[in-house]
Motif scaffolding. Structure first.
Motif, PDB file in Angstrom:
ATOM      1  N   LEU A 123       0.821  -1.214   0.000  1.00 26.62           N
ATOM      2  CA  LEU A 123       0.000   0.000   0.000  1.00 26.62           C
ATOM      3  C   LEU A 123       0.852   1.259   0.000  1.00 26.62           C
ATOM      4  O   LEU A 123       0.539   2.237  -0.682  1.00 26.62           O
ATOM      5  N   ALA A 124       1.913   1.237   0.764  1.00 30.73           N
ATOM      6  CA  ALA A 124       2.755   2.430   0.888  1.00 30.73           C
ATOM      7  C   ALA A 124       3.601   2.684  -0.358  1.00 30.73           C
ATOM      8  O   ALA A 124       3.774   3.834  -0.773  1.00 30.73           O
ATOM      9  N   ASP A 125       4.104   1.609  -0.977  1.00 30.89           N
ATOM     10  CA  ASP A 125       5.061   1.777  -2.077  1.00 30.89           C
ATOM     11  C   ASP A 125       4.444   1.721  -3.463  1.00 30.89           C
ATOM     12  O   ASP A 125       4.865   2.456  -4.366  1.00 30.89           O
ATOM     13  N   LYS A 126       3.468   0.849  -3.664  1.00 29.26           N
ATOM     14  CA  LYS A 126       2.961   0.600  -5.010  1.00 29.26           C
ATOM     15  C   LYS A 126       1.609   1.231  -5.300  1.00 29.26           C
ATOM     16  O   LYS A 126       1.381   1.756  -6.391  1.00 29.26           O
ATOM     17  N   ALA A 127       0.692   1.185  -4.340  1.00 33.51           N
ATOM     18  CA  ALA A 127      -0.668   1.683  -4.575  1.00 33.51           C
ATOM     19  C   ALA A 127      -0.705   3.140  -5.039  1.00 33.51           C
ATOM     20  O   ALA A 127      -1.497   3.479  -5.929  1.00 33.51           O
ATOM     21  N   PRO A 128       0.128   4.049  -4.477  1.00 31.89           N
ATOM     22  CA  PRO A 128       0.066   5.447  -4.921  1.00 31.89           C
ATOM     23  C   PRO A 128       0.394   5.644  -6.406  1.00 31.89           C
ATOM     24  O   PRO A 128       0.038   6.675  -6.981  1.00 31.89           O
ATOM     25  N   LYS A 129       1.039   4.666  -7.027  1.00 34.04           N
ATOM     26  CA  LYS A 129       1.408   4.780  -8.439  1.00 34.04           C
ATOM     27  C   LYS A 129       0.320   4.244  -9.365  1.00 34.04           C
ATOM     28  O   LYS A 129       0.441   4.355 -10.582  1.00 34.04           O
ATOM     29  N   HIS A 130      -0.727   3.664  -8.795  1.00 34.70           N
ATOM     30  CA  HIS A 130      -1.817   3.137  -9.614  1.00 34.70           C
ATOM     31  C   HIS A 130      -2.716   4.268 -10.099  1.00 34.70           C
ATOM     32  O   HIS A 130      -2.712   5.373  -9.544  1.00 34.70           O
ATOM     33  N   SER A 131      -3.499   3.980 -11.133  1.00 39.82           N
ATOM     34  CA  SER A 131      -4.359   5.022 -11.726  1.00 39.82           C
ATOM     35  C   SER A 131      -5.391   5.530 -10.732  1.00 39.82           C
ATOM     36  O   SER A 131      -5.760   6.698 -10.750  1.00 39.82           O
ATOM     37  N   ASP A 132      -5.876   4.647  -9.859  1.00 35.03           N
ATOM     38  CA  ASP A 132      -6.838   5.050  -8.830  1.00 35.03           C
ATOM     39  C   ASP A 132      -6.448   4.379  -7.514  1.00 35.03           C
ATOM     40  O   ASP A 132      -6.914   3.286  -7.194  1.00 35.03           O
ATOM     41  N   PRO A 133      -5.556   5.017  -6.739  1.00 30.94           N
ATOM     42  CA  PRO A 133      -5.074   4.405  -5.495  1.00 30.94           C
ATOM     43  C   PRO A 133      -6.184   4.052  -4.516  1.00 30.94           C
ATOM     44  O   PRO A 133      -6.055   3.090  -3.749  1.00 30.94           O
ATOM     45  N   SER A 134      -7.279   4.810  -4.524  1.00 24.73           N
ATOM     46  CA  SER A 134      -8.350   4.545  -3.563  1.00 24.73           C
ATOM     47  C   SER A 134      -8.995   3.181  -3.814  1.00 24.73           C
ATOM     48  O   SER A 134      -9.382   2.482  -2.865  1.00 24.73           O
ATOM     49  N   ILE A 135      -9.101   2.788  -5.073  1.00 23.51           N
ATOM     50  CA  ILE A 135      -9.685   1.489  -5.399  1.00 23.51           C
ATOM     51  C   ILE A 135      -8.746   0.374  -4.960  1.00 23.51           C
ATOM     52  O   ILE A 135      -9.172  -0.638  -4.393  1.00 23.51           O
ATOM     53  N   THR A 136      -7.440   0.564  -5.217  1.00 22.36           N
ATOM     54  CA  THR A 136      -6.459  -0.427  -4.768  1.00 22.36           C
ATOM     55  C   THR A 136      -6.503  -0.565  -3.255  1.00 22.36           C
ATOM     56  O   THR A 136      -6.483  -1.678  -2.714  1.00 22.36           O
ATOM     57  N   LYS A 137      -6.576   0.556  -2.550  1.00 24.56           N
ATOM     58  CA  LYS A 137      -6.624   0.525  -1.086  1.00 24.56           C
ATOM     59  C   LYS A 137      -7.856  -0.236  -0.601  1.00 24.56           C
ATOM     60  O   LYS A 137      -7.776  -1.035   0.339  1.00 24.56           O
ATOM     61  N   ALA A 138      -9.000  -0.002  -1.230  1.00 24.37           N
ATOM     62  CA  ALA A 138     -10.226  -0.689  -0.820  1.00 24.37           C
ATOM     63  C   ALA A 138     -10.090  -2.197  -1.001  1.00 24.37           C
ATOM     64  O   ALA A 138     -10.519  -2.984  -0.137  1.00 24.37           O
ATOM     65  N   ARG A 139      -9.478  -2.624  -2.109  1.00 26.67           N
ATOM     66  CA  ARG A 139      -9.297  -4.064  -2.341  1.00 26.67           C
ATOM     67  C   ARG A 139      -8.342  -4.660  -1.310  1.00 26.67           C
ATOM     68  O   ARG A 139      -8.579  -5.740  -0.782  1.00 26.67           O
ATOM     69  N   VAL A 140      -7.250  -3.958  -1.044  1.00 31.94           N
ATOM     70  CA  VAL A 140      -6.258  -4.469  -0.099  1.00 31.94           C
ATOM     71  C   VAL A 140      -6.847  -4.561   1.309  1.00 31.94           C
ATOM     72  O   VAL A 140      -6.569  -5.513   2.050  1.00 31.94           O
ATOM     73  N   MET A 141      -7.671  -3.602   1.681  1.00 34.20           N
ATOM     74  CA  MET A 141      -8.310  -3.657   3.001  1.00 34.20           C
ATOM     75  C   MET A 141      -9.241  -4.863   3.101  1.00 34.20           C
ATOM     76  O   MET A 141      -9.344  -5.509   4.145  1.00 34.20           O
ATOM     77  N   THR A 142      -9.917  -5.168   2.001  1.00 38.96           N
ATOM     78  CA  THR A 142     -10.783  -6.360   1.975  1.00 38.96           C
ATOM     79  C   THR A 142      -9.944  -7.628   2.113  1.00 38.96           C
ATOM     80  O   THR A 142     -10.317  -8.565   2.830  1.00 38.96           O
ATOM     81  N   ILE A 143      -8.804  -7.661   1.422  1.00 37.15           N
ATOM     82  CA  ILE A 143      -7.905  -8.814   1.518  1.00 37.15           C
ATOM     83  C   ILE A 143      -7.428  -9.004   2.959  1.00 37.15           C
ATOM     84  O   ILE A 143      -7.391 -10.122   3.479  1.00 37.15           O
ATOM     85  N   ALA A 144      -7.084  -7.889   3.613  1.00 36.37           N
ATOM     86  CA  ALA A 144      -6.542  -7.952   4.973  1.00 36.37           C
ATOM     87  C   ALA A 144      -7.551  -8.502   5.978  1.00 36.37           C
ATOM     88  O   ALA A 144      -7.166  -9.105   6.978  1.00 36.37           O
ATOM     89  N   GLU A 145      -8.843  -8.296   5.709  1.00 33.03           N
ATOM     90  CA  GLU A 145      -9.866  -8.793   6.633  1.00 33.03           C
ATOM     91  C   GLU A 145      -9.806 -10.311   6.772  1.00 33.03           C
ATOM     92  O   GLU A 145     -10.107 -10.854   7.836  1.00 33.03           O
ATOM     93  N   TRP A 146      -9.426 -11.001   5.703  1.00 33.76           N
ATOM     94  CA  TRP A 146      -9.389 -12.468   5.732  1.00 33.76           C
ATOM     95  C   TRP A 146      -7.967 -13.006   5.901  1.00 33.76           C
ATOM     96  O   TRP A 146      -7.737 -13.978   6.606  1.00 33.76           O
ATOM     97  N   TRP A 147      -6.989 -12.347   5.251  1.00 35.31           N
ATOM     98  CA  TRP A 147      -5.617 -12.843   5.248  1.00 35.31           C
ATOM     99  C   TRP A 147      -4.751 -12.218   6.345  1.00 35.31           C
ATOM    100  O   TRP A 147      -3.625 -12.667   6.565  1.00 35.31           O
ATOM    101  N   GLY A 148      -5.253 -11.188   7.008  1.00 39.71           N
ATOM    102  CA  GLY A 148      -4.425 -10.413   7.923  1.00 39.71           C
ATOM    103  C   GLY A 148      -3.751 -11.219   9.016  1.00 39.71           C
ATOM    104  O   GLY A 148      -2.594 -10.956   9.375  1.00 39.71           O
ATOM    105  N   ASP A 149      -4.424 -12.196   9.580  1.00 41.73           N
ATOM    106  CA  ASP A 149      -3.847 -12.966  10.686  1.00 41.73           C
ATOM    107  C   ASP A 149      -3.089 -14.200  10.204  1.00 41.73           C
ATOM    108  O   ASP A 149      -2.675 -15.039  11.004  1.00 41.73           O
ATOM    109  N   LYS A 150      -2.899 -14.309   8.899  1.00 41.02           N
ATOM    110  CA  LYS A 150      -2.181 -15.454   8.341  1.00 41.02           C
ATOM    111  C   LYS A 150      -0.757 -15.046   7.978  1.00 41.02           C
ATOM    112  O   LYS A 150      -0.420 -13.862   7.930  1.00 41.02           O
TER     113      LYS A 150
END
Length: 339
Positions: free
Chosen positions: A9-36
């Motif tokens: 999120l810190a290094d790559k997402a800001p370079k995407h065309s729409d960082p907010s969409i990338t952030k939303a997807r990554v936050m969704t991923i973290a809800e399930w994968w975060g403790d793994k």
């Protein structure tokens, strides 16, 4: 896994065309994968994730307000999230923070969408967006709230440009934005300073009808800073307003802004456009255009159909004229023998 996703999120997402969409997807991923951990990433857990996500309603679903059943997350949506997980893990390893190669198992790709708008549907959609008024409860005001969406749709169906590129387009060159040059009639879709990606964004020659609209918007100051702007400011997304316009236009299926690109490609094929030229104009490979939209072309398989229905004398050993000639010869011979 949280550290892996945070670094991404810190290094790559800001370079995407729409960082907010990338952030939303990554936050969704973290809800399930975060403790793994990275060791937990395998085919089994990836399939569990897809099953988990496809059993959930989309966050944008509002069945209480709309009265319609909530739309569920699709396998394609889960796949896109796993692609972000894969990118985050690969970036983590490439930075030297992990020595192990961790594979992410993805579900099969869905078949490409073939949905598109008829000209009647496109006209209804533009008109519905243009007439949209602001609402306060049950009260409807005189304030226009959808004309920026109408402009988006016009640019989308006439150029086939992707959602983010249209929203970032301005009338003057600027870093981080695309540029529409109304003098030359060319849309420079790639953001200034952005690197080339797999999603090609070549400059496109603007159709005369659209160019007339764009010049009028620029001349009258309707769109001062961006082609698609709201309250004098560029918009990042028109997804919600687009959905409202689709409902108002009574289009009885779920559509997103990306349908404008499908529509442009379909219309180009229906008008008999050359595949190579149309592919360059749309920013896709000729193979993809032919595979997904080629059947709309009026000459689709025409040559083969004509060859199959015609009669080739050189290749057809059983020839009617030949048979007739043989019969005449045999009859003549029999007649001579009788004499």
């Amino acid at each position: 896994m949280v550290d892996v996703l945070n670094i991404y999120l810190a290094d790559k997402a800001p370079k995407h065309s729409d960082p907010s969409i990338t952030k939303a997807r990554v936050m969704t991923i973290a809800e399930w994968w975060g403790d793994k951990t990275l060791a937990d990433v395998n085919g089994s857990t990836c399939r569990e994730y897809v099953s988990h996500r496809t059993s959930q309603a989309r966050k944008t679903a509002k069945p209480d307000k709309t009265g319609n059943p909530a739309r569920m997350v699709t396998a394609a949506g889960a796949r896109r999230e796993l692609e972000d997980l894969r990118s985050a893990i690969n970036y983590h390893r490439n930075e030297g923070l992990c020595s192990e190669i961790v594979g992410v198992a993805l579900p099969e790709k869905s078949a490409p969408s073939e949905d598109w708008l008829t000209r009647s549907e496109a006209a209804r959609l533009i008109w519905a967006a243009w007439r949209a008024k602001q609402k306060f409860g049950e009260c409807i005001t005189d304030r226009d709230v959808g004309r920026h969406v109408a402009r988006f749709i016009l640019v989308g169906v006439y150029t086939g440009t992707r959602h983010a590129a249209i929203c970032s387009a301005a009338f003057t060159p600027a870093v981080g934005r695309g540029h529409i040059d109304t003098a030359s009639g060319v849309f420079y879709r790639r953001r200034q300073g952005a690197r080339q990606t797999n999603k090609r964004q070549p400059p496109v020659r603007l159709p005369s009808r659209l160019l007339a609209h764009l010049r009028r918007w620029e001349r009258l100051g309707i769109a001062k800073h961006a082609v698609v702007e709201w309250n004098g400011k560029p918009v990042v997304s028109v997804r919600k307003s687009f959905a409202a316009a689709a409902t108002a236009a009574k289009i009885d299926r779920h559509i997103t802004p990306h349908i404008c690109r499908h529509t442009a490609a379909t219309w180009a094929m229906q008008r008999g456009a050359n595949v190579w030229d149309a592919a360059g104009w749309l920013g896709m490979s000729p193979e993809l255009l032919e595979r997904v939209y080629g059947h709309h072309h009026p000459d689709y398989q025409h040559d083969v159909a004509e060859r199959m229905s015609g009669q080739d004398r050189d290749r057809n050993a059983v020839n009617k004229r030949g048979l007739t000639a043989m019969n005449v010869t045999k009859t003549t011979e029999k007649t001579r023998n009788v004499r």
